[in-house]
Design a protein around this motif. Structure first.
Motif, PDB file in Angstrom:
ATOM      1  N   GLU A   1      -0.201   1.201  12.988  1.00 15.12           N
ATOM      2  CA  GLU A   1      -1.229   0.188  13.229  1.00 15.12           C
ATOM      3  C   GLU A   1      -2.572   0.771  12.815  1.00 15.12           C
ATOM      4  O   GLU A   1      -3.007   1.783  13.348  1.00 15.12           O
ATOM      5  CB  GLU A   1      -1.269  -0.215  14.696  1.00 15.12           C
ATOM      6  CG  GLU A   1      -2.291  -1.311  14.965  1.00 15.12           C
ATOM      7  CD  GLU A   1      -2.375  -1.668  16.435  1.00 15.12           C
ATOM      8  OE1 GLU A   1      -2.777  -0.796  17.235  1.00 15.12           O
ATOM      9  OE2 GLU A   1      -2.040  -2.811  16.770  1.00 15.12           O
ATOM     10  N   LEU A   2      -3.213   0.136  11.836  1.00 13.60           N
ATOM     11  CA  LEU A   2      -4.517   0.572  11.323  1.00 13.60           C
ATOM     12  C   LEU A   2      -5.594  -0.319  11.933  1.00 13.60           C
ATOM     13  O   LEU A   2      -5.497  -1.543  11.886  1.00 13.60           O
ATOM     14  CB  LEU A   2      -4.532   0.458   9.801  1.00 13.60           C
ATOM     15  CG  LEU A   2      -5.780   0.944   9.071  1.00 13.60           C
ATOM     16  CD1 LEU A   2      -5.897   2.461   9.181  1.00 13.60           C
ATOM     17  CD2 LEU A   2      -5.734   0.530   7.610  1.00 13.60           C
ATOM     18  N   PHE A   3      -6.631   0.292  12.508  1.00 16.05           N
ATOM     19  CA  PHE A   3      -7.716  -0.454  13.143  1.00 16.05           C
ATOM     20  C   PHE A   3      -9.039  -0.044  12.528  1.00 16.05           C
ATOM     21  O   PHE A   3      -9.313   1.144  12.373  1.00 16.05           O
ATOM     22  CB  PHE A   3      -7.725  -0.167  14.654  1.00 16.05           C
ATOM     23  CG  PHE A   3      -8.791  -0.898  15.403  1.00 16.05           C
ATOM     24  CD1 PHE A   3      -8.715  -2.268  15.583  1.00 16.05           C
ATOM     25  CD2 PHE A   3      -9.872  -0.227  15.933  1.00 16.05           C
ATOM     26  CE1 PHE A   3      -9.701  -2.953  16.287  1.00 16.05           C
ATOM     27  CE2 PHE A   3     -10.866  -0.894  16.632  1.00 16.05           C
ATOM     28  CZ  PHE A   3     -10.773  -2.265  16.811  1.00 16.05           C
ATOM     29  N   ASP A   4      -9.873  -1.043  12.164  1.00 18.26           N
ATOM     30  CA  ASP A   4     -11.159  -0.748  11.527  1.00 18.26           C
ATOM     31  C   ASP A   4     -12.366  -1.214  12.337  1.00 18.26           C
ATOM     32  O   ASP A   4     -13.480  -1.232  11.848  1.00 18.26           O
ATOM     33  CB  ASP A   4     -11.224  -1.355  10.126  1.00 18.26           C
ATOM     34  CG  ASP A   4     -11.419  -2.861  10.119  1.00 18.26           C
ATOM     35  OD1 ASP A   4     -11.245  -3.505  11.176  1.00 18.26           O
ATOM     36  OD2 ASP A   4     -11.741  -3.405   9.052  1.00 18.26           O
ATOM     37  N   GLY A   5     -12.159  -1.594  13.585  1.00 24.64           N
ATOM     38  CA  GLY A   5     -13.267  -2.059  14.412  1.00 24.64           C
ATOM     39  C   GLY A   5     -13.391  -3.563  14.445  1.00 24.64           C
ATOM     40  O   GLY A   5     -14.054  -4.109  15.317  1.00 24.64           O
ATOM     41  N   THR A   6     -12.771  -4.263  13.481  1.00 21.84           N
ATOM     42  CA  THR A   6     -12.814  -5.724  13.483  1.00 21.84           C
ATOM     43  C   THR A   6     -11.474  -6.320  13.876  1.00 21.84           C
ATOM     44  O   THR A   6     -11.428  -7.343  14.557  1.00 21.84           O
ATOM     45  CB  THR A   6     -13.212  -6.292  12.101  1.00 21.84           C
ATOM     46  OG1 THR A   6     -12.229  -5.920  11.130  1.00 21.84           O
ATOM     47  CG2 THR A   6     -14.582  -5.794  11.675  1.00 21.84           C
ATOM     48  N   ALA A   7     -10.384  -5.713  13.436  1.00 25.18           N
ATOM     49  CA  ALA A   7      -9.034  -6.209  13.722  1.00 25.18           C
ATOM     50  C   ALA A   7      -8.025  -5.113  13.393  1.00 25.18           C
ATOM     51  O   ALA A   7      -8.386  -4.073  12.840  1.00 25.18           O
ATOM     52  CB  ALA A   7      -8.737  -7.469  12.898  1.00 25.18           C
ATOM     53  N   ALA A   8      -6.768  -5.376  13.715  1.00 29.30           N
ATOM     54  CA  ALA A   8      -5.691  -4.422  13.432  1.00 29.30           C
ATOM     55  C   ALA A   8      -4.809  -4.959  12.314  1.00 29.30           C
ATOM     56  O   ALA A   8      -4.745  -6.164  12.064  1.00 29.30           O
ATOM     57  CB  ALA A   8      -4.859  -4.183  14.682  1.00 29.30           C
ATOM     58  N   LEU A   9      -4.134  -4.045  11.653  1.00 27.35           N
ATOM     59  CA  LEU A   9      -3.262  -4.350  10.530  1.00 27.35           C
ATOM     60  C   LEU A   9      -2.051  -3.439  10.637  1.00 27.35           C
ATOM     61  O   LEU A   9      -2.194  -2.249  10.927  1.00 27.35           O
ATOM     62  CB  LEU A   9      -4.024  -4.070   9.222  1.00 27.35           C
ATOM     63  CG  LEU A   9      -3.264  -4.012   7.919  1.00 27.35           C
ATOM     64  CD1 LEU A   9      -3.041  -5.426   7.416  1.00 27.35           C
ATOM     65  CD2 LEU A   9      -4.054  -3.233   6.891  1.00 27.35           C
ATOM     66  N   ASP A  10      -0.841  -3.977  10.435  1.00 28.48           N
ATOM     67  CA  ASP A  10       0.356  -3.146  10.420  1.00 28.48           C
ATOM     68  C   ASP A  10       0.578  -2.642   9.001  1.00 28.48           C
ATOM     69  O   ASP A  10       0.593  -3.427   8.051  1.00 28.48           O
ATOM     70  CB  ASP A  10       1.576  -3.943  10.874  1.00 28.48           C
ATOM     71  CG  ASP A  10       1.510  -4.331  12.340  1.00 28.48           C
ATOM     72  OD1 ASP A  10       0.884  -3.584  13.115  1.00 28.48           O
ATOM     73  OD2 ASP A  10       2.088  -5.365  12.709  1.00 28.48           O
ATOM     74  N   VAL A  11       0.734  -1.336   8.869  1.00 28.60           N
ATOM     75  CA  VAL A  11       1.025  -0.721   7.582  1.00 28.60           C
ATOM     76  C   VAL A  11       2.472  -0.247   7.657  1.00 28.60           C
ATOM     77  O   VAL A  11       2.838   0.479   8.589  1.00 28.60           O
ATOM     78  CB  VAL A  11       0.087   0.479   7.304  1.00 28.60           C
ATOM     79  CG1 VAL A  11       0.363   1.062   5.942  1.00 28.60           C
ATOM     80  CG2 VAL A  11      -1.366   0.044   7.413  1.00 28.60           C
ATOM     81  N   VAL A  12       3.324  -0.687   6.704  1.00 27.53           N
ATOM     82  CA  VAL A  12       4.752  -0.395   6.762  1.00 27.53           C
ATOM     83  C   VAL A  12       5.194   0.275   5.470  1.00 27.53           C
ATOM     84  O   VAL A  12       4.956  -0.228   4.379  1.00 27.53           O
ATOM     85  CB  VAL A  12       5.571  -1.696   6.981  1.00 27.53           C
ATOM     86  CG1 VAL A  12       7.058  -1.398   7.025  1.00 27.53           C
ATOM     87  CG2 VAL A  12       5.122  -2.416   8.235  1.00 27.53           C
ATOM     88  N   TRP A  13       5.845   1.427   5.621  1.00 26.54           N
ATOM     89  CA  TRP A  13       6.450   2.114   4.493  1.00 26.54           C
ATOM     90  C   TRP A  13       7.957   1.967   4.643  1.00 26.54           C
ATOM     91  O   TRP A  13       8.575   2.587   5.523  1.00 26.54           O
ATOM     92  CB  TRP A  13       6.067   3.590   4.481  1.00 26.54           C
ATOM     93  CG  TRP A  13       4.642   3.836   4.115  1.00 26.54           C
ATOM     94  CD1 TRP A  13       4.128   3.955   2.863  1.00 26.54           C
ATOM     95  CD2 TRP A  13       3.533   4.013   5.014  1.00 26.54           C
ATOM     96  NE1 TRP A  13       2.769   4.188   2.928  1.00 26.54           N
ATOM     97  CE2 TRP A  13       2.378   4.231   4.235  1.00 26.54           C
ATOM     98  CE3 TRP A  13       3.398   4.008   6.405  1.00 26.54           C
ATOM     99  CZ2 TRP A  13       1.126   4.435   4.789  1.00 26.54           C
ATOM    100  CZ3 TRP A  13       2.160   4.208   6.955  1.00 26.54           C
ATOM    101  CH2 TRP A  13       1.035   4.422   6.151  1.00 26.54           C
ATOM    102  N   LEU A  14       8.574   1.140   3.797  1.00 27.57           N
ATOM    103  CA  LEU A  14      10.009   0.906   3.862  1.00 27.57           C
ATOM    104  C   LEU A  14      10.768   2.096   3.281  1.00 27.57           C
ATOM    105  O   LEU A  14      10.349   2.690   2.288  1.00 27.57           O
ATOM    106  CB  LEU A  14      10.372  -0.371   3.105  1.00 27.57           C
ATOM    107  CG  LEU A  14       9.759  -1.652   3.674  1.00 27.57           C
ATOM    108  CD1 LEU A  14       9.978  -2.814   2.716  1.00 27.57           C
ATOM    109  CD2 LEU A  14      10.320  -1.958   5.037  1.00 27.57           C
ATOM    110  N   GLY A  15      11.896   2.438   3.913  1.00 25.78           N
ATOM    111  CA  GLY A  15      12.728   3.527   3.424  1.00 25.78           C
ATOM    112  C   GLY A  15      12.204   4.910   3.796  1.00 25.78           C
ATOM    113  O   GLY A  15      12.732   5.905   3.309  1.00 25.78           O
ATOM    114  N   ARG A  16      11.212   4.994   4.635  1.00 24.09           N
ATOM    115  CA  ARG A  16      10.635   6.279   5.025  1.00 24.09           C
ATOM    116  C   ARG A  16      10.816   6.500   6.517  1.00 24.09           C
ATOM    117  O   ARG A  16      10.591   5.607   7.315  1.00 24.09           O
ATOM    118  CB  ARG A  16       9.132   6.328   4.703  1.00 24.09           C
ATOM    119  CG  ARG A  16       8.765   6.101   3.265  1.00 24.09           C
ATOM    120  CD  ARG A  16       9.301   7.160   2.315  1.00 24.09           C
ATOM    121  NE  ARG A  16       8.827   8.491   2.597  1.00 24.09           N
ATOM    122  CZ  ARG A  16       7.808   9.081   1.998  1.00 24.09           C
ATOM    123  NH1 ARG A  16       7.140   8.451   1.064  1.00 24.09           N
ATOM    124  NH2 ARG A  16       7.465  10.303   2.335  1.00 24.09           N
TER     125      ARG A  16
END
Length: 132
Positions: A77-92
């Motif tokens: 979960e990446l957060f920049d102070g405004t909202a969160a974003l899910d970052v997904v690396w498939l196969g890792r």
């Protein structure tokens, strides 16, 4: 009381210092992350739309291993102070340097999954640890 709302008054040094002293630690960290994103020239996560190609930056809050359709997937979960974003690396199952508290810059196409912004297999750059 003055006729000018507080948010429209010019902020003097004393006013800014008082605001920082009366803010919570979470508010201060969010403000710092928003300033980092602006300085880096990245899109604010809160402004990202579905199917938009973006470059975002922030701090990883959580990192988990969660299989998707039987395939290992590293999610953060990446957060920049405004909202969160899910970052997904498939196969890792893991990536060196991808850990909670780490800052990174990620680029790719945003998608919406279950009402959350997701960035699959992004190009990414780890930011240096500590103050720059």
């Amino acid at each position: 009381m003055s006729a000018v709302p507080r948010s429209e008054k010019p902020a003097g040094r004393l006013r800014r210092m008082f605001d920082r002293l009366s803010s919570s630690q979470e508010d201060l960290e969010s403000e710092e992350l928003r300033e980092d994103a602006e300085t880096a020239g990245c899109t604010k996560i809160g402004d990202c739309q579905d199917r938009q190609i973006v470059t975002v930056t922030g701090t990883l809050r959580t990192v988990t291993l969660r299989p998707r359709a039987g395939v290992p997937a590293l999610e953060a979960e990446l957060f920049d102070g405004t909202a969160a974003l899910d970052v997904v690396w498939l196969g890792r199952r893991s990536i060196v340097g991808i850990e909670p508290g780490r800052k990174l810059i990620a680029s790719g196409r945003i998608s919406l999954s279950r009402g959350r912004r997701v960035l699959f297999n992004p190009k990414y750059e780890l930011r240096p640890l500590g103050r720059e």
